[in-house]
Write an enzyme that holds these catalytic residues in place. Structure first.
Site, short mmCIF file in Angstrom:
data_model
loop_
_atom_site.label_atom_id
_atom_site.label_comp_id
_atom_site.label_asym_id
_atom_site.label_seq_id
_atom_site.Cartn_x
_atom_site.Cartn_y
_atom_site.Cartn_z
N ILE A 33 0.82 -1.22 0.00
CA ILE A 33 0.00 0.00 0.00
C ILE A 33 0.85 1.27 0.00
O ILE A 33 0.33 2.36 -0.23
CB ILE A 33 -1.00 0.03 1.18
CG1 ILE A 33 -0.26 0.04 2.52
CG2 ILE A 33 -2.00 -1.10 1.09
CD1 ILE A 33 -1.16 0.35 3.70
N HIS A 101 7.90 -11.47 5.42
CA HIS A 101 7.41 -11.08 4.11
C HIS A 101 8.57 -10.69 3.21
O HIS A 101 9.54 -10.09 3.66
CB HIS A 101 6.37 -9.97 4.20
CG HIS A 101 6.81 -8.74 4.93
ND1 HIS A 101 6.94 -8.68 6.30
CD2 HIS A 101 7.16 -7.51 4.47
CE1 HIS A 101 7.33 -7.47 6.66
NE2 HIS A 101 7.47 -6.74 5.56
N HIS A 103 9.74 -8.61 -0.08
CA HIS A 103 9.40 -7.50 -0.98
C HIS A 103 9.93 -7.85 -2.37
O HIS A 103 11.10 -8.20 -2.52
CB HIS A 103 10.09 -6.20 -0.53
CG HIS A 103 9.65 -5.71 0.80
ND1 HIS A 103 8.73 -4.70 0.94
CD2 HIS A 103 9.99 -6.09 2.06
CE1 HIS A 103 8.53 -4.46 2.22
NE2 HIS A 103 9.29 -5.30 2.93
#
Length: 118
Positions: A33, A101, A103
């Site tokens: 986001i 996570h 990227h």
């Protein structure tokens, strides 16, 4: 096992909306986001691991996350020009969400990383 207060566990469960890029049985990829490049997608394991160090203890899941990251780069058309795969682990790396996570960054010329001049 999902963590009740984990942002990414809530996204995976569908409790928080996200823009899906790619899904597998073990991973979920969605658009960041707050993108830091023209293409900025996060790939998360469906099972909760606090960070890359914890995920490394589950090598099959780690491999799935990286494989999904490469598949995202191909799907997004950034594989030929080059892309970056990044895990942020620990306070000094700027980690803000405590669910491992990856990227996937690309779609433009990326600058060097690290401290200026290094």
């Amino acid at each position: 096992m999902p963590e009740n207060d984990c942002l990414f566990c809530k996204i995976i469960a569908g409790d928080i909306p996200s823009t899906t890029v790619l899904e597998t049985d073990t991973t979920y990829a969605f658009r960041d986001i707050n993108p830091q490049a023209d293409v900025h997608v996060l790939v998360v394991p469906r099972t909760h691991h606090e960070d890359a160090e914890a995920l490394a203890k589950a090598p099959r899941e780690l491999a799935d996350v990286i494989s999904t990251g490469v598949a995202v780069a191909k799907q997004e058309g950034i594989d030929a020009a080059g892309f970056r795969l990044v895990f942020n682990t620990g306070e000094h790396a700027g980690r803000t969400v405590f669910h491992a996570h990856l990227h996937v960054l690309g779609g433009e010329q990326l600058g060097m990383f690290g401290r200026p001049g290094h």
